[in-house]
Design a protein around this motif. Structure first.
Motif, PDB file in Angstrom:
ATOM      1  N   TRP A 256      48.209 -98.758 114.230  1.00 43.44           N
ATOM      2  CA  TRP A 256      47.224 -99.179 115.217  1.00 43.44           C
ATOM      3  C   TRP A 256      46.229-100.209 114.684  1.00 43.44           C
ATOM      4  O   TRP A 256      45.450-100.761 115.453  1.00 43.44           O
ATOM      5  CB  TRP A 256      46.479 -97.952 115.747  1.00 43.44           C
ATOM      6  CG  TRP A 256      47.358 -97.091 116.614  1.00 43.44           C
ATOM      7  CD1 TRP A 256      48.722 -97.045 116.626  1.00 43.44           C
ATOM      8  CD2 TRP A 256      46.928 -96.161 117.593  1.00 43.44           C
ATOM      9  NE1 TRP A 256      49.168 -96.138 117.546  1.00 43.44           N
ATOM     10  CE2 TRP A 256      48.095 -95.580 118.163  1.00 43.44           C
ATOM     11  CE3 TRP A 256      45.675 -95.756 118.048  1.00 43.44           C
ATOM     12  CZ2 TRP A 256      48.035 -94.620 119.153  1.00 43.44           C
ATOM     13  CZ3 TRP A 256      45.610 -94.795 119.039  1.00 43.44           C
ATOM     14  CH2 TRP A 256      46.782 -94.231 119.591  1.00 43.44           C
ATOM     15  N   SER A 257      46.242-100.440 113.382  1.00 47.71           N
ATOM     16  CA  SER A 257      45.352-101.447 112.809  1.00 47.71           C
ATOM     17  C   SER A 257      46.063-102.160 111.668  1.00 47.71           C
ATOM     18  O   SER A 257      47.007-101.632 111.067  1.00 47.71           O
ATOM     19  CB  SER A 257      44.046-100.818 112.310  1.00 47.71           C
ATOM     20  OG  SER A 257      44.299 -99.887 111.267  1.00 47.71           O
ATOM     21  N   LEU A 263      43.978-102.354 117.600  1.00 49.14           N
ATOM     22  CA  LEU A 263      44.478-102.481 118.963  1.00 49.14           C
ATOM     23  C   LEU A 263      43.954-101.337 119.834  1.00 49.14           C
ATOM     24  O   LEU A 263      43.850-100.193 119.384  1.00 49.14           O
ATOM     25  CB  LEU A 263      46.008-102.428 118.987  1.00 49.14           C
ATOM     26  CG  LEU A 263      46.773-103.431 118.118  1.00 49.14           C
ATOM     27  CD1 LEU A 263      48.276-103.138 118.201  1.00 49.14           C
ATOM     28  CD2 LEU A 263      46.482-104.853 118.544  1.00 49.14           C
ATOM     29  N   ILE A 264      43.664-101.650 121.113  1.00 50.73           N
ATOM     30  CA  ILE A 264      43.341-100.618 122.103  1.00 50.73           C
ATOM     31  C   ILE A 264      43.987-100.993 123.430  1.00 50.73           C
ATOM     32  O   ILE A 264      44.366-102.137 123.660  1.00 50.73           O
ATOM     33  CB  ILE A 264      41.825-100.409 122.298  1.00 50.73           C
ATOM     34  CG1 ILE A 264      41.179-101.629 122.972  1.00 50.73           C
ATOM     35  CG2 ILE A 264      41.130-100.104 120.981  1.00 50.73           C
ATOM     36  CD1 ILE A 264      39.729-101.383 123.394  1.00 50.73           C
ATOM     37  N   GLY A 265      44.109-100.013 124.321  1.00 51.51           N
ATOM     38  CA  GLY A 265      44.586-100.268 125.675  1.00 51.51           C
ATOM     39  C   GLY A 265      46.016-100.756 125.723  1.00 51.51           C
ATOM     40  O   GLY A 265      46.865-100.385 124.910  1.00 51.51           O
ATOM     41  N   ASP A 266      46.303-101.620 126.704  1.00 49.27           N
ATOM     42  CA  ASP A 266      47.673-102.094 126.906  1.00 49.27           C
ATOM     43  C   ASP A 266      48.182-102.942 125.745  1.00 49.27           C
ATOM     44  O   ASP A 266      49.399-103.093 125.588  1.00 49.27           O
ATOM     45  CB  ASP A 266      47.754-102.916 128.197  1.00 49.27           C
ATOM     46  CG  ASP A 266      47.731-102.062 129.448  1.00 49.27           C
ATOM     47  OD1 ASP A 266      47.920-100.833 129.335  1.00 49.27           O
ATOM     48  OD2 ASP A 266      47.524-102.606 130.545  1.00 49.27           O
ATOM     49  N   GLN A 308      43.323 -93.792 114.417  1.00 48.48           N
ATOM     50  CA  GLN A 308      44.751 -93.577 114.663  1.00 48.48           C
ATOM     51  C   GLN A 308      45.115 -92.106 114.516  1.00 48.48           C
ATOM     52  O   GLN A 308      45.842 -91.547 115.349  1.00 48.48           O
ATOM     53  CB  GLN A 308      45.596 -94.417 113.706  1.00 48.48           C
ATOM     54  CG  GLN A 308      47.091 -94.131 113.839  1.00 48.48           C
ATOM     55  CD  GLN A 308      47.960 -95.060 113.019  1.00 48.48           C
ATOM     56  OE1 GLN A 308      47.692 -96.250 112.946  1.00 48.48           O
ATOM     57  NE2 GLN A 308      49.001 -94.506 112.392  1.00 48.48           N
ATOM     58  N   ALA A 309      44.612 -91.458 113.491  1.00 50.80           N
ATOM     59  CA  ALA A 309      44.980 -90.066 113.238  1.00 50.80           C
ATOM     60  C   ALA A 309      44.542 -89.147 114.376  1.00 50.80           C
ATOM     61  O   ALA A 309      45.276 -88.229 114.775  1.00 50.80           O
ATOM     62  CB  ALA A 309      44.364 -89.601 111.919  1.00 50.80           C
ATOM     63  N   ALA A 310      43.351 -89.391 114.910  1.00 48.04           N
ATOM     64  CA  ALA A 310      42.820 -88.519 115.954  1.00 48.04           C
ATOM     65  C   ALA A 310      43.402 -88.839 117.329  1.00 48.04           C
ATOM     66  O   ALA A 310      43.670 -87.941 118.128  1.00 48.04           O
ATOM     67  CB  ALA A 310      41.295 -88.640 115.991  1.00 48.04           C
ATOM     68  N   ARG A 311      43.621 -90.110 117.599  1.00 53.29           N
ATOM     69  CA  ARG A 311      43.971 -90.530 118.961  1.00 53.29           C
ATOM     70  C   ARG A 311      45.476 -90.611 119.219  1.00 53.29           C
ATOM     71  O   ARG A 311      45.935 -90.335 120.336  1.00 53.29           O
ATOM     72  CB  ARG A 311      43.326 -91.901 119.207  1.00 53.29           C
ATOM     73  CG  ARG A 311      43.566 -92.495 120.589  1.00 53.29           C
ATOM     74  CD  ARG A 311      42.696 -91.857 121.625  1.00 53.29           C
ATOM     75  NE  ARG A 311      42.920 -92.488 122.930  1.00 53.29           N
ATOM     76  CZ  ARG A 311      43.008 -91.833 124.064  1.00 53.29           C
ATOM     77  NH1 ARG A 311      42.889 -90.519 124.093  1.00 53.29           N
ATOM     78  NH2 ARG A 311      43.199 -92.475 125.200  1.00 53.29           N
TER      79      ARG A 311
END
Length: 384
Positions: A256-257, A263-266, A308-311
């Motif tokens: 995610w990074s 990055l977030i969302g779409d 990333q780990a939590a979400r």
């Protein structure tokens, strides 16, 4: 910290607003390629659970948005001209442009610098920022530049869809399924203001081919959809806003990074429109990111790792449900052969998140009709 946010959709605006409102001494700059007052699409849907989640973290924003929303507590399914209500399913909707305007106002009041009509051509332009939040959507410039580093995967659903609006008012979140002599259509429709509704038309590939949509103009496709759904629309026209036929894109990123980019969302993940969670996921990503960064207390790599780990497990579960829902729609012409009550049951349980026990608790009227239909079928069998 100096933060750059790419993308002025709900996720990007909310991330910028959250960080700046809680860290007024930091610099937050948002870049959006479109001018203010311009967006794609029509309405945005939130489930009651999504609004409750947002209210727990940011009641002020919910209080600003809630008075502008349309609300209902049922889903209406129409098949073969007969309608069925599924009770106890609460949703709210607001115009996408109205939501963006409200979030822009809150971000500006918090001190976010917003640069509309500014397309970032290269991340070299953002060399002075400590963190780059990529909220630039399905076609993310940031993600496409580092797909190998993010572990990006991309695929597409088989069905075609076109996203329209209409002045016809619908009282609930509704689904209308229509069989024609050349194929099958469904429409997802709901009001998002007192005078406007979203009207998303979907069909399988066989139907799309049979109607020759590949060779039709936007106007010709719209006219066909108006004809197919003339009874539902009560003669009201559809409204186009870049309403071209599309296949739904499935985007997922394992990482995610990368460096100081997140990055977030779409830009990060997509969830099928049939579960109405795209905007919710983007906003919840923003909340999770800000919480992780604050918990890391200035340690950016640790904050991004914790985000990333939590979400990621939460999002993966929702995306899995969205894929199950999309799979149901890929076969919706087959489901249309079911009796109405069975069709409704198949529809509401399609994502795997709702079983009969939960249905009996949340939708007692629907389940009473479903049970009565099955009792009648058993009795008819016993009498043979």
């Amino acid at each position: 910290m100096r933060m750059a946010v790419l993308g002025g959709g709900p996720g990007g605006l909310y991330a910028a607003y959250l960080w700046k409102s809680r860290h007024p001494g930091d610099e937050v700059v948002l870049f959006e390629q479109n001018p203010t007052g311009v967006t794609w699409g029509f309405g945005v849907v939130f489930s009651d659970q999504a609004l409750d989640f947002l209210r727990a973290d940011d009641p002020e924003t919910v209080d600003a948005i809630a008075p502008r929303m349309e609300r209902w507590s049922n889903i209406t399914l129409t098949l073969r001209g007969e309608s069925l209500q599924i009770d106890g399913v609460g949703f709210s909707a607001i115009g996408r442009l109205e939501l963006l305007t409200l979030l822009q106002q809150r971000a500006a009041a918090a001190g976010v610098v917003m640069r509309h009509q500014h397309t970032v051509q290269s991340l070299d332009e953002l060399a002075g920022f400590d963190l780059i939040v990529a909220a630039d959507g399905l076609n993310s410039l940031v993600r496409r530049g580092f797909e190998g580093d993010f572990g990006t995967s991309l695929s597409y659903s088989a069905n075609k869809f076109a996203w329209y609006g209409t002045t016809k008012r619908f009282e609930t979140l509704s689904q209308t399924f229509v069989a024609t002599d050349r194929g099958h259509f469904n429409a997802h429709h709901y009001r998002y203001s007192p005078t406007m509704s979203t009207f998303l038309v979907e069909c399988d590939r066989a139907t799309w081919d049979a109607y020759g949509f590949a060779d039709k103009t936007v106007e010709e496709s719209q006219a066909i959809c108006e004809q197919v759904f003339a009874t539902v629309l009560d003669g009201q026209p559809l409204v186009s806003n870049r309403s071209i036929w599309r296949n739904f894109p499935w985007i997922w990123n394992e990482r995610w990074s990368f460096r100081n980019i997140v990055l977030i969302g779409d830009a990060l993940h997509s969830a099928h429109f049939s579960i109405g969670s795209g905007t919710r996921l983007a906003i919840e990503d923003a909340i999770a990111l800000m919480k992780a960064l604050e918990a890391a207390d200035g340690d950016l790599p640790a904050g991004l790792s914790q985000y990333q780990a939590a979400r990621k497990p939460i999002v993966h579960k929702l995306v899995t449900a969205a894929r199950a829902s999309a799979d149901w729609y890929d076969r919706f012409p087959e489901h249309m052969a079911l009796p109405l009550a069975d069709f409704g049951h198949s529809y509401i349980t399609r994502s795997g998140r709702i079983d009969d026990a939960r249905l009996r608790a949340m939708a007692p009227q629907f389940m009473a009709r479903y049970d009565a239909a099955h009792a009648g079928a058993r009795q008819a069998g016993d009498n043979r």
